[in-house]
Design a protein around this motif. Structure first.
Motif, PDB file in Angstrom:
ATOM      1  N   GLY A   9       0.823  -1.196   0.000  1.00  0.00           N
ATOM      2  CA  GLY A   9       0.000   0.000   0.000  1.00  0.00           C
ATOM      3  C   GLY A   9       0.858   1.248   0.000  1.00  0.00           C
ATOM      4  N   PRO A  10       0.598   2.172   0.953  1.00  0.00           N
ATOM      5  CA  PRO A  10       1.407   3.405   1.006  1.00  0.00           C
ATOM      6  C   PRO A  10       2.785   3.191   1.625  1.00  0.00           C
ATOM      7  N   ILE A  11       3.045   2.010   2.153  1.00  0.00           N
ATOM      8  CA  ILE A  11       4.344   1.728   2.798  1.00  0.00           C
ATOM      9  C   ILE A  11       5.295   1.164   1.756  1.00  0.00           C
ATOM     10  N   ASP A  12       6.350   1.919   1.449  1.00  0.00           N
ATOM     11  CA  ASP A  12       7.308   1.426   0.470  1.00  0.00           C
ATOM     12  C   ASP A  12       8.241   0.396   1.117  1.00  0.00           C
ATOM     13  N   SER A  13       9.076  -0.229   0.300  1.00  0.00           N
ATOM     14  CA  SER A  13       9.913  -1.322   0.773  1.00  0.00           C
ATOM     15  C   SER A  13      10.923  -0.852   1.824  1.00  0.00           C
ATOM     16  N   LYS A  14      11.433   0.372   1.665  1.00  0.00           N
ATOM     17  CA  LYS A  14      12.423   0.877   2.622  1.00  0.00           C
ATOM     18  C   LYS A  14      11.817   1.029   4.012  1.00  0.00           C
ATOM     19  N   LEU A  15      10.650   1.676   4.083  1.00  0.00           N
ATOM     20  CA  LEU A  15       9.960   1.834   5.362  1.00  0.00           C
ATOM     21  C   LEU A  15       9.487   0.477   5.887  1.00  0.00           C
ATOM     22  N   GLY A  16       9.044  -0.393   4.984  1.00  0.00           N
ATOM     23  CA  GLY A  16       8.609  -1.722   5.398  1.00  0.00           C
ATOM     24  C   GLY A  16       9.727  -2.519   6.042  1.00  0.00           C
ATOM     25  N   GLY A  17      10.938  -2.401   5.489  1.00  0.00           N
ATOM     26  CA  GLY A  17      12.078  -3.094   6.079  1.00  0.00           C
ATOM     27  C   GLY A  17      12.407  -2.579   7.467  1.00  0.00           C
ATOM     28  N   VAL A  18      12.353  -1.248   7.631  1.00  0.00           N
ATOM     29  CA  VAL A  18      12.629  -0.657   8.943  1.00  0.00           C
ATOM     30  C   VAL A  18      11.582  -1.100   9.958  1.00  0.00           C
ATOM     31  N   LEU A  19      10.307  -1.082   9.542  1.00  0.00           N
ATOM     32  CA  LEU A  19       9.237  -1.518  10.446  1.00  0.00           C
ATOM     33  C   LEU A  19       9.372  -2.992  10.813  1.00  0.00           C
ATOM     34  N   ALA A  20       9.765  -3.812   9.842  1.00  0.00           N
ATOM     35  CA  ALA A  20       9.939  -5.238  10.121  1.00  0.00           C
ATOM     36  C   ALA A  20      11.101  -5.467  11.085  1.00  0.00           C
ATOM     37  N   MET A  21      12.198  -4.732  10.886  1.00  0.00           N
ATOM     38  CA  MET A  21      13.365  -4.905  11.756  1.00  0.00           C
ATOM     39  C   MET A  21      13.036  -4.506  13.193  1.00  0.00           C
ATOM     40  N   PHE A  22      12.434  -3.327  13.378  1.00  0.00           N
ATOM     41  CA  PHE A  22      12.074  -2.907  14.733  1.00  0.00           C
ATOM     42  C   PHE A  22      10.923  -3.739  15.285  1.00  0.00           C
ATOM     43  N   GLY A  23      10.048  -4.192  14.387  1.00  0.00           N
ATOM     44  CA  GLY A  23       8.944  -5.039  14.831  1.00  0.00           C
ATOM     45  C   GLY A  23       9.409  -6.384  15.347  1.00  0.00           C
ATOM     46  N   SER A  24      10.533  -6.883  14.784  1.00  0.00           N
ATOM     47  CA  SER A  24      11.060  -8.170  15.233  1.00  0.00           C
ATOM     48  C   SER A  24      11.546  -8.101  16.679  1.00  0.00           C
ATOM     49  N   ILE A  25      11.912  -6.920  17.138  1.00  0.00           N
ATOM     50  CA  ILE A  25      12.300  -6.735  18.537  1.00  0.00           C
ATOM     51  C   ILE A  25      11.086  -6.355  19.381  1.00  0.00           C
ATOM     52  N   ALA A  26      10.218  -5.502  18.827  1.00  0.00           N
ATOM     53  CA  ALA A  26       9.043  -5.051  19.576  1.00  0.00           C
ATOM     54  C   ALA A  26       8.108  -6.212  19.906  1.00  0.00           C
ATOM     55  N   VAL A  27       8.041  -7.228  19.028  1.00  0.00           N
ATOM     56  CA  VAL A  27       7.126  -8.342  19.274  1.00  0.00           C
ATOM     57  C   VAL A  27       7.531  -9.115  20.523  1.00  0.00           C
ATOM     58  N   LEU A  28       8.803  -9.057  20.908  1.00  0.00           N
ATOM     59  CA  LEU A  28       9.243  -9.733  22.134  1.00  0.00           C
ATOM     60  C   LEU A  28       8.543  -9.152  23.358  1.00  0.00           C
ATOM     61  N   PHE A  29       8.270  -7.848  23.334  1.00  0.00           N
ATOM     62  CA  PHE A  29       7.604  -7.209  24.467  1.00  0.00           C
ATOM     63  C   PHE A  29       6.168  -7.710  24.642  1.00  0.00           C
ATOM     64  N   ALA A  30       5.570  -8.230  23.577  1.00  0.00           N
ATOM     65  CA  ALA A  30       4.175  -8.679  23.644  1.00  0.00           C
ATOM     66  C   ALA A  30       4.030 -10.159  23.960  1.00  0.00           C
ATOM     67  N   VAL A  31       5.140 -10.881  24.075  1.00  0.00           N
ATOM     68  CA  VAL A  31       5.093 -12.333  24.269  1.00  0.00           C
ATOM     69  C   VAL A  31       4.241 -12.755  25.462  1.00  0.00           C
ATOM     70  N   PRO A  32       4.327 -12.088  26.636  1.00  0.00           N
ATOM     71  CA  PRO A  32       3.507 -12.547  27.771  1.00  0.00           C
ATOM     72  C   PRO A  32       2.010 -12.560  27.494  1.00  0.00           C
ATOM     73  N   TRP A  33       1.576 -11.741  26.556  1.00  0.00           N
ATOM     74  CA  TRP A  33       0.143 -11.670  26.255  1.00  0.00           C
ATOM     75  C   TRP A  33      -0.219 -12.408  24.978  1.00  0.00           C
ATOM     76  N   LEU A  34       0.769 -12.820  24.209  1.00  0.00           N
ATOM     77  CA  LEU A  34       0.500 -13.609  23.008  1.00  0.00           C
ATOM     78  C   LEU A  34       0.346 -15.090  23.330  1.00  0.00           C
ATOM     79  N   ASP A  35       1.099 -15.571  24.304  1.00  0.00           N
ATOM     80  CA  ASP A  35       1.033 -16.986  24.686  1.00  0.00           C
ATOM     81  C   ASP A  35      -0.146 -17.184  25.642  1.00  0.00           C
ATOM     82  N   ARG A  36      -1.150 -17.917  25.183  1.00  0.00           N
ATOM     83  CA  ARG A  36      -2.381 -18.104  25.970  1.00  0.00           C
ATOM     84  C   ARG A  36      -2.410 -19.438  26.715  1.00  0.00           C
ATOM     85  N   SER A  37      -1.352 -20.201  26.622  1.00  0.00           N
ATOM     86  CA  SER A  37      -1.330 -21.494  27.303  1.00  0.00           C
ATOM     87  C   SER A  37      -1.232 -21.287  28.813  1.00  0.00           C
TER      88      SER A  37
END
Length: 434
Positions: free
Chosen positions: A307-335
């Motif tokens: 969409g409006p997100i080009d590949s350069k911005l998408g790569g930056v978001l993916a890189m920071f998102g790969s670290i940010a997702v760790l902060f959400a782990v306690p609420w992602l695991d429902r077991s």
């Protein structure tokens, strides 16, 4: 366990006087001597102590190196060479510091994987996990800025490439890049900024680590069975049981660390960084240090627009998102089960995740072309799928194994199983009858 009354008893007048005004000995006694820990802790839990040792080593060697380093583009490279050649034991200090960064990350990644495997992020340890993720972010920032300081070819061009990605952020990207660089390109103001932050942030990291340890002592240590402490038989004193195990783990880890320091001091670095930075000569392949390679592969995997997100911005978001997702782990695991020991399906996905992380690291060192790009995209897809799909879904569909009633029962079951394996008779050799 945090509500336990202190058993510290001052024996001398000086100890009683000191304890009434600043109860530091009482704090040490309650936190590191009689502090109760689960009796089933294994050597995977020694990496917290290993990380503490490595942090102290990095701070001490960094302080001494800063006394001889010159944060100037015309002097930085030669000042590092002077440290190696002319400063007493400078070669040792620099080797300890440079290789210490790599071994610091090795211990951190194992520590994180242990937390993911045994569910150390689950209630009531969510804040403990968040502080650990903050420590990882600080480590990455410190390591990135430290990589620029030798002012070699890879230092200069790595800083140029990575800081250029900030310009992809809408509105504030250009402003943030200029603030970070101190101008429009990597130069002397950049080196001064990075040196100042590289010197300051380790003390911030030490403060967050202190909070991390404090939070650990408030909620109590997790254990391989993922079961809460239910009786006094489930725990042992931290000293000598855990301290001896930690000391052994630290010694073994330092043995491997010393091997690289003395025999392979440059093995984990890039050869191009032994050449002074040259803005007019671009290296054939610009890569960060090895501990950033998985995230670098994720950054380069996004080669398409969304969409409006080009590949350069998408790569930056993916890189920071790969670290940010760790902060959400306690609420992602429902077991409701913490430990992977009793979650057979989760174990499969977890070990695939570990293998995928190593694969991403290898892909990050390859050129961003051809098959490598496709493989990076697939590996990136699984990285996020593990957190965003596997963790939530397995919590609902997985049928875990029966949990022991207590930590003591889990220890007895483990010992009984190990004893049965030792006692099981092998196949007897056939005796030929005549």
């Amino acid at each position: 366990m945090s509500d336990k009354h202190s058993s510290y008893s001052p024996k001398t007048g000086i100890e009683r006087w000191f304890d009434a005004r600043l109860p530091l000995p009482r704090l040490v006694h309650d936190s590191f001597i009689v502090y109760p820990v689960p009796r089933n802790l294994n050597y995977a839990y020694t990496f917290g102590g290993i990380l503490t040792v490595m942090l102290v080593s990095q701070i001490l060697t960094g302080i001494v190196l800063a006394m001889h380093y010159a944060p100037d583009t015309g002097l930085a490279f030669n000042s590092v060479e002077k440290i190696m050649r002319d400063v007493n034991s400078g070669w040792l200090l620099r080797s300890l510091h440079a290789n210490g960064a790599s071994f610091f990350f090795i211990a951190a990644y194992i520590h994180i994987c242990r937390g993911l495997y045994y569910g150390s992020y689950k209630a009531p340890r969510e804040l403990l996990w968040l502080l650990g993720c903050t420590n990882l972010l600080l480590m990455m920032a410190i390591a990135f800025m430290g990589y620029v300081l030798p002012w070699g070819q890879m230092s200069f061009w790595g800083a140029t490439v990575i800081t250029n990605f900030f310009t992809a952020i809408p509105l504030a990207g250009d402003w943030f890049q200029r603030l970070l660089l101190g101008g429009f390109a990597v130069g002397n103001p950049t080196l001064n900024r990075f040196f100042a932050l590289h010197y300051l942030l380790p003390f911030v990291l030490a403060g967050v680590v202190t909070l991390h340890v404090w939070a650990l002592h408030v909620v109590g240590q997790n254990n391989p069975a993922g079961i809460d402490v239910k009786s006094k038989t489930d725990v042992v004193d931290f000293t000598p049981y855990a301290t001896v195990k930690d000391a052994f783990g630290i010694i073994v880890f330092l043995f491997f660390f010393a091997y690289f320091v003395f025999y392979l001091p440059n093995y984990l670095g890039h050869p191009d960084n032994n050449t002074i930075a040259n803005p007019l000569k671009t290296p054939a392949h610009i890569v960060p240090e090895w501990y950033f390679l998985p995230f670098y592969a994720i950054l380069r995997a996004i080669t398409f627009n969304v969409g409006p997100i080009d590949s350069k911005l998408g790569g930056v978001l993916a890189m920071f998102g790969s670290i940010a997702v760790l902060f959400a782990v306690p609420w992602l695991d429902r077991s409701k089960v913490r430990s992977a020991v009793y979650r057979p399906r989760y174990r499969v996905f977890f070990w695939l995740f570990v293998a995928n992380g190593l694969f991403l690291g290898w892909l990050g060192s390859r050129p961003a072309e051809g098959t490598y790009v496709v493989l990076s995209q697939l590996a990136t897809l699984y990285y996020f799928a593990f957190f965003l799909i596997a963790l939530p879904v397995l919590g609902f569909i997985e049928k875990p194994r029966r949990l022991p009633n207590s930590i003591t029962e889990a220890v007895l079951e483990t010992n009984r199983g190990a004893g049965a394996k030792r006692r099981s008779p092998g196949r007897r050799p056939k005796v030929e009858r005549r």
